[in-house]
Design an enzyme around this catalytic site. Structure first.
Site, PDB file in Angstrom:
ATOM      1  N   ARG A  85       0.833  -1.217   0.000  1.00  0.00           N
ATOM      2  CA  ARG A  85       0.000   0.000   0.000  1.00  0.00           C
ATOM      3  C   ARG A  85       0.860   1.257   0.000  1.00  0.00           C
ATOM      4  O   ARG A  85       0.486   2.265  -0.609  1.00  0.00           O
ATOM      5  CB  ARG A  85      -0.955  -0.040   1.205  1.00  0.00           C
ATOM      6  N   GLY A 125       9.155  13.726  -1.566  1.00  0.00           N
ATOM      7  CA  GLY A 125      10.188  14.067  -0.581  1.00  0.00           C
ATOM      8  C   GLY A 125       9.920  15.399   0.090  1.00  0.00           C
ATOM      9  O   GLY A 125      10.284  16.459  -0.445  1.00  0.00           O
ATOM     10  N   THR A 127       9.872  15.449   4.016  1.00  0.00           N
ATOM     11  CA  THR A 127      10.498  15.391   5.338  1.00  0.00           C
ATOM     12  C   THR A 127      12.022  15.525   5.243  1.00  0.00           C
ATOM     13  O   THR A 127      12.652  15.015   4.320  1.00  0.00           O
ATOM     14  CB  THR A 127      10.138  14.051   6.008  1.00  0.00           C
ATOM     15  N   SER A 133       6.726  17.293  11.076  1.00  0.00           N
ATOM     16  CA  SER A 133       5.437  17.980  11.235  1.00  0.00           C
ATOM     17  C   SER A 133       5.571  19.469  10.908  1.00  0.00           C
ATOM     18  O   SER A 133       4.683  20.070  10.312  1.00  0.00           O
ATOM     19  CB  SER A 133       4.941  17.857  12.686  1.00  0.00           C
ATOM     20  N   TRP A 157      13.612   9.786   5.636  1.00  0.00           N
ATOM     21  CA  TRP A 157      12.413   8.969   5.868  1.00  0.00           C
ATOM     22  C   TRP A 157      11.512   8.979   4.626  1.00  0.00           C
ATOM     23  O   TRP A 157      10.303   9.175   4.725  1.00  0.00           O
ATOM     24  CB  TRP A 157      11.610   9.455   7.087  1.00  0.00           C
ATOM     25  N   SER A 159       9.807   7.056   1.597  1.00  0.00           N
ATOM     26  CA  SER A 159       9.425   5.740   1.090  1.00  0.00           C
ATOM     27  C   SER A 159       9.894   5.615  -0.368  1.00  0.00           C
ATOM     28  O   SER A 159       9.737   6.546  -1.150  1.00  0.00           O
ATOM     29  CB  SER A 159       7.909   5.567   1.150  1.00  0.00           C
ATOM     30  N   GLU A 368       2.375  11.185   7.162  1.00  0.00           N
ATOM     31  CA  GLU A 368       1.243  11.908   6.538  1.00  0.00           C
ATOM     32  C   GLU A 368       0.376  12.597   7.597  1.00  0.00           C
ATOM     33  O   GLU A 368      -0.842  12.569   7.555  1.00  0.00           O
ATOM     34  CB  GLU A 368       0.434  10.980   5.630  1.00  0.00           C
ATOM     35  N   GLY A 369       1.071  13.213   8.552  1.00  0.00           N
ATOM     36  CA  GLY A 369       0.404  13.884   9.664  1.00  0.00           C
ATOM     37  C   GLY A 369       0.312  12.941  10.835  1.00  0.00           C
ATOM     38  O   GLY A 369      -0.367  11.921  10.762  1.00  0.00           O
TER      39      GLY A 369
END
Ligand SMILES: Cc1cc2nc3c(=O)[nH]c(=O)nc-3n(C[C@H](O)[C@H](O)[C@H](O)COP(=O)(O)OP(=O)(O)OC[C@H]3O[C@@H](n4cnc5c(N)ncnc54)[C@H](O)[C@@H]3O)c2cc1C
Length: 400
Positions: A85, A125, A127, A133, A157, A159, A368-369
């Site tokens: 996912r 990209g 972060t 945050s 970080w 993915s 994602e928050g």
């Protein structure tokens, strides 16, 4: 009018992704997870099924599915493993749908078409080592010299950092605004791995989503043609937030699939394991955990489907998608914890999938928050402190 029934096409999609996952991935996911190995061979299979360009219109190389279908794919993939996912989230959600909505025709032809066809893999990209945050804390800069931007910075970080070909990257183009932390000084860029000055690596110490690739990339005075800016100068923060509306949707639907996986594994085990002369499913406290999983699953599914319905209609859904993401990820953590609990000591072993579910669920409560950021957002909506203003570009409604 509300309609909770899937269309014939959606039901066939659900069935085919479910069967593919069970046949092609399920048998090897335990080993991939234990070996911390990302299986690149899965990508062409996902491309053949049309998953990588799911909600991208056919004219841009996609499968032209509606947004509920994107949710169905995400739910079915995470039922098998979160790593699958995640590919949908960063490639099909965060990246492709941002290019579709904000890209020029030339950018769509050059980048979106091959991505939607699965010939190129893409990620997102935002972060950095010192900015998660608090996006405004990012340090990446993009300085214009002639017709090129020189980008310097590090993203962390990320993915598929060591897998993707294309990256949606954010950095400061207005250095005065950087000092004031005014996000209207941030711009977005389409970056290729092949650009000089780009390098990437994999994070080795990660303890969840082990069959997925997560890493970092560095941009060392990397030259990017000006035509690779996505949107206008200063629109980067808005694009980053827009992208999250799409990524969070896939995360919400995926976490829903993870709750279902926990429920199904728990039911199976509860009917096999006996204590005090009866199947453990007969004990009320075990029933309570399974009932909670069922109610969380059904509620989470309704929430992401509401969000998908709004997307299909071309309506703003930041608030609804955020709620779906927050609720379902927190519920998936509860479900995974209880799934381990129901398995007793066996849940503490990798012989059963419960431990993998437990390790995998936590990431989505952070990315994602974070849980806390979503909590604040939802409170602010209710209190009237937060309202979503229209953006220059919106996700196109599903045209059928
Ligand atoms: C497996 C994985 C994959 C990821 N993939 C991607 C990717 O593809 N692309 C990408 O750009 N990023 C990615 N991320 C990064 C992710 O988006 C960030 O980790 C996330 O935004 C949180 O940032 P942080 O880790 O810096 O935590 P911080 O922002 O430092 O937060 C630390 C803690 O403080 C809390 N906190 C922070 N601010 C507040 C506040 N105002 N009020 C209350 N509490 C607060 C947070 O909720 C959290 O509990 C990934 C992360 C993981 C774990």
């Amino acid at each position: 009018m509300l309609d909770f029934d899937l269309t014939e096409e959606q039901r066939l999609l659900e069935q085919s992704v479910r069967e593919w996952g069970a046949r092609e991935v399920q048998p090897k996911i335990h080993d991939l997870d234990r070996e911390h190995r990302f299986d690149r061979g899965i990508l062409p299979q996902m491309a053949n099924l049309g998953l990588l360009g799911a909600s991208v219109p056919v004219e841009y190389g996609g499968a032209g599915m509606d947004y509920i279908s994107l949710g169905i794919i995400s739910e079915e993939l995470e039922y098998v493993d979160t790593s699958l996912r995640v590919i949908m989230s960063v490639h099909a959600g965060l990246n492709c749908l941002s290019l579709l909505s904000w890209g020029t025709e030339a950018q769509k032809q050059k980048y979106l078409v091959p991505q939607a066809q699965g010939q190129r893999i893409a990620t997102y990209g935002l972060t950095e080592p010192a900015a998660g945050s608090d996006v405004r804390g990012m340090q990446t800069t993009a300085v214009k010299k002639g017709d090129r931007y020189h980008i310097t910075g590090e993203k962390m970080w990320i993915s598929l950092a060591d897998v993707a070909d294309n990256f949606l990257v954010f950095g400061w183009t207005d250095l005065d605004k950087k000092k004031q932390k005014d996000p209207s000084g941030i711009s977005a860029f389409i970056v290729e791995r092949a650009f000089k000055g780009f390098s990437s690596g994999t994070l080795k110490e990660k303890w969840g989503i082990l069959a997925g690739n997560t890493g970092y990339f560095k941009m060392d005075d990397m030259e990017v043609p000006e035509e690779n800016m996505l949107g206008k100068p200063g629109e980067g923060f808005k694009i980053a937030m827009f992208a999250l509306d799409q990524g969070r949707y896939t995360v919400a639907a995926g976490a829903t699939g993870l709750i279902r996986a926990c429920r199904d594994a728990s039911v199976k085990y509860a009917k096999q394991r006996k204590t005090f002369g009866v199947e453990i499913g007969q004990h009320q406290l075990v029933k309570e955990m399974i009932a909670q999983m069922e109610s969380d699953y059904q509620a989470a599914r309704l929430l992401w489907m509401r969000s998908g319905t709004l997307k299909n209609k071309g309506r703003r859904n930041t608030r609804e998608t955020g709620l779906a993401k927050w609720f379902s990820t927190v519920a998936s953590e509860r479900a995974a914890g209880d799934c381990v609990q129901i398995h007793g000591a066996n849940g503490y072993s990798d012989e059963y999938p419960a431990g993998r579910f437990y390790r995998n669920c936590k990431g989505a409560v952070i990315y994602e928050g974070t849980r806390e950021i979503h909590k604040i957002m939802q409170a602010d909506y209710v209190l009237g402190y937060r309202q979503d203003k229209p953006t220059r570009c919106e996700l196109p409604a599903y045209k059928g």
